[in-house]
Design an enzyme around this catalytic site. Structure first.
Site, PDB file in Angstrom:
ATOM      1  CB  VAL A  96       8.636  -2.901 -10.978  1.00 60.54           C
ATOM      2  CG1 VAL A  96       9.782  -2.889 -11.588  1.00 60.54           C
ATOM      3  CG2 VAL A  96       8.213  -1.240 -10.829  1.00 60.54           C
TER       4      VAL A  96
ATOM      5  CG  HIS B 140      12.669  -4.722  13.171  1.00 61.85           C
ATOM      6  ND1 HIS B 140      12.863  -4.741  14.404  1.00 61.85           N
ATOM      7  CD2 HIS B 140      11.395  -4.152  12.992  1.00 61.85           C
ATOM      8  CE1 HIS B 140      11.793  -3.867  15.224  1.00 61.85           C
ATOM      9  NE2 HIS B 140      10.988  -3.762  14.350  1.00 61.85           N
TER      10      HIS B 140
ATOM     11  CB  VAL C 131      -0.878  -0.070   1.320  1.00 60.75           C
ATOM     12  CG1 VAL C 131      -0.186   0.018   2.462  1.00 60.75           C
ATOM     13  CG2 VAL C 131      -1.744   1.015   1.176  1.00 60.75           C
TER      14      VAL C 131
ATOM     15  CG  HIS D 234      11.585  -0.840  16.735  1.00 60.37           C
ATOM     16  ND1 HIS D 234      10.347  -1.763  16.425  1.00 60.37           N
ATOM     17  CD2 HIS D 234      12.137  -0.921  17.950  1.00 60.37           C
ATOM     18  CE1 HIS D 234      10.110  -2.280  17.797  1.00 60.37           C
ATOM     19  NE2 HIS D 234      11.258  -1.796  18.768  1.00 60.37           N
TER      20      HIS D 234
END
Length: 682
Positions: A278, A563, A122, A606
């Site tokens: 893509v 992460h 998104v 983070h």
């Protein structure tokens, strides 16, 4: 009189419409119908956190055209799930069409389990669906990263040292202190001088909290883990209530779209193409040592399209898609490309290698106190108030090796075991036969073992979780895994997901560190005043006691902290690097990677803050190059937005001059003047 009133109404509405770029103009930048120009100066692949940041900054130069190509939708149809912070727990977009829904390959050392890897599909990418933590890495880690690339060019490497990244992270954000009641109850400590004051992204604190957050901090202190009053300044170890990406003016999520795109006036030089995947980067024929990208091929509405790049193609598709697109384009490890029938245009063994991630799990206790989960389930007026709906987890602690292993002698013994295991690890754990990748594994291993482990930098993250009803938990996450994996395509189709193999727990030191983290979490749970709010431990539970018990339990329980990084690592090419210090892909004349895949090792942090900093610094580098300033290293430590006339950096916190936040503020002022003038004219 009626005519005047009617005219007043029409003119007022027109002025307001013109003055509201979010409500009336945002959609003009999104090519919903697929209409784009034939060519752009810069094509940014990926409209996520880094991609939108970069596109916003590059398009500040009015003579520069920018196209962003995003595979996902705009997010408008699910704006409440994005904007309301607590929705990330109670109305999550994971496992929906706004999530790529990746799953790792079965992990040999996790009982052959595949691990779910949600990633945002998104506008805004994962910054639109994540937990909103804003936590910066430490100065020690960032300088170690800079040092790893310094052997190629020390002056360029300085663009990625702590001073440069600190300035770039400052430039991205506007910090807001908590209210006094939140500060007192949660035990919040901060130093506003270490935070940005005029950047596009809001960093603040939730508008609601619980006394157990303050109790968590006190329990950590009592156990010997000190509070950190200035975690943003490069020393991020210890206990603190982290900032969250929340706009405190309306208690909504602040993410790359809402920060860098929505506040802008319409820019004729910026287009954002959504729902477009893509498929590959297109190259001119020529030497494999200096391939020039001519454009991008993408799929939309069941058709294939191309668009030309006048200057550069910039990959900001993330740790998974950036290496995938390079491989689909013929850039990557020869064996991977040839196995699926893709012509090797540029052999680059490191593409997709060095993959690392933060593994995590939780220790859970029953609890009868009010939690965010119990209040949410009640459906009360409090549960639907904006300040309560802004509550997300934020209190954390970073615990170093000395604390984990019971003191310096225990940490030293563990450190010796890790360093002694280097050669055996190289011979058995590197998921590549490439000598370059092997050298990169050694370099990352040595930084982790000899710079990060013996330092004060946290090896385990602890997070208190108040989001569920009837329980309180402490999350545990390893921060510097020695296990490295890889990501590779096993099909020439861009619609097939790549194979994601993080090789979790392949190095035995990782499970040892994790086991010690579980012990610390249990100790904190048994320490007053937090212990007063906790009942019976339900997970792992009373049957999991010995080291062997904990390790066996972990194999079936651990998941990801979301992460992942390092698959297009900024390292020398001789170490399996993919990009140099200018973020340029080795062997390609005009392709860069700007996203979390370039960090060569996992940070104690983070990913939000370092990725915003990376994108801001990348924009500085690119604009300086095309505006004739050459090497930016000498001025990279200054903050603020680049001046569109020459690309140079201005003084600290001056991003309102040209940035999204500044455009929004100045435009609002102009609108008020226009409305005022209108009323007097009538």
């Amino acid at each position: 009189m009626r005519l005047v009133e009617s005219l007043t109404t029409v003119l007022t509405f027109s002025v307001l419409a013109a003055c509201n770029p979010i409500g009336f103009s945002a959609s003009k930048r999104f090519a919903y119908d697929g209409t784009v120009s034939d060519s752009y100066d810069f094509i940014v692949i990926g409209g996520g956190q880094a991609g939108l940041t970069l596109a916003s900054r590059l398009s500040e130069d009015s003579n520069t055209t920018v196209l962003v190509i995003e595979a996902g939708d705009s997010g408008d149809a699910v704006k409440d799930s994005i904007n309301i912070p607590s929705s990330t727990y109670y109305n999550s977009l994971t496992k929906s069409s706004y999530d790529w829904q990746y799953v790792t390959a079965p992990q040999t050392h996790l009982s052959n389990r595949g691990v779910s890897w949600p990633r945002g599909k998104v506008l805004g990418g994962s910054s639109a669906i994540n937990g909103m933590y804003s936590v910066r890495p430490s100065e020690i880690e960032v300088n170690a990263w800079s040092g790893m690339i310094a052997s190629d060019d020390n002056s360029l490497a300085s663009m990625w040292n702590w001073d440069s990244m600190f300035a770039a992270m400052d430039k991205s954000e506007t910090f807001t202190a908590p209210s006094e009641s939140i500060k007192d109850m949660a035990g919040v400590q901060y130093n506003a001088n270490s935070r940005g004051s005029s950047g596009p992204v809001h960093v603040s604190y939730p508008g609601y909290t619980f006394p157990q957050i303050g109790d968590f901090n006190e329990a950590l202190n009592a156990a010997g883990i000190s509070s950190n009053s200035d975690s943003a300044s490069g020393k991020n170890w210890g206990a603190f209530v982290a900032n969250s990406y929340i706009n405190p003016t309306n208690w909504t999520r602040s993410y790359s779209r809402s920060a860098y795109i929505d506040p802008l006036l319409p820019r004729s030089n910026l287009n954002i193409l959504i729902n477009s995947v893509v498929t590959r980067i297109l190259f001119a024929s020529g030497s494999s040592d200096n391939l020039t990208a001519t454009g991008v091929e993408y799929s939309a509405n069941s058709a294939t399209h191309t668009v030309k790049a006048n200057k550069e193609v910039i990959l900001s598709a993330g740790t998974i898609a950036s290496p995938q697109i390079l491989q689909l384009s013929g850039v990557g490890p020869r064996d991977v490309l040839e196995s699926v029938g893709i012509t090797v245009l540029s052999e680059l063994p490191g593409v997709g290698q060095h993959l690392q991630d933060h593994l995590s799990t939780t220790v859970v206790w029953e609890s009868s106190v009010d939690t965010a989960g119990s209040i949410h389930a009640s459906g009360s007026s409090t549960a639907t108030s904006p300040d309560f709906e802004s509550y997300v987890n934020s209190a954390i602690a970073y615990v170093n090796a000395s604390f984990l292993f019971g003191g310096d002698s225990g940490a030293a013994a563990f450190h010796q075991q890790v360093t002694d295991a280097l050669e055996s690890s190289v011979s058995s754990l590197v998921p590549s036969s490439s000598s370059e990748v092997i050298e990169g594994y050694k370099a990352i291993y040595n930084i982790t073992a000899n710079t990060l482990f013996p330092s004060e930098v946290g090896q385990i993250e602890l997070l208190i979780n108040m989001m569920f009803s009837g329980s309180i938990s402490i999350g545990v996450a390893i921060q510097h895994p020695l296990s490295q994996g890889r990501l590779y395509i096993n099909s020439s189709s861009p619609l097939d997901p790549p194979v994601i193999d993080p090789n979790y727990f392949s190095h035995p030191a990782d499970i040892t560190v994790f086991r010690q983290g579980i012990k610390v979490a249990r100790m904190i749970g048994a320490t007053a005043p937090l212990s007063v709010s906790l009942g019976t431990e339900t997970s792992p539970g009373s049957n999991v006691v010995t080291d062997e018990d904990i390790e066996a339990w972990l194999l079936g329980q651990v998941g990801t902290e979301y992460h992942p990084g390092s698959t297009c690592a900024m390292l020398p090419k001789s170490q399996g690097g993919v990009v140099n210090a200018n973020l340029q892909v080795y062997g390609l004349a005009n392709v860069r990677v700007v996203d979390a895949s370039v960090f060569p090792f996992s940070f104690t942090a983070h990913l939000g803050a370092p990725t915003y900093g990376l994108a801001e610094q990348a924009a500085n580098i690119i604009r300086a190059h095309y505006n004739g300033l050459g090497n930016l290293a000498s001025s990279s430590s200054s903050s603020g937005s680049s001046d569109s006339s020459n690309g140079s950096n201005s003084s600290k916190n001056s991003s309102n001059d040209n940035g999204a936040a500044g455009l929004s503020a100045s435009w609002v002022s102009m609108c008020f003047v226009a409305i005022f003038t209108l009323w007097f004219a009538l």
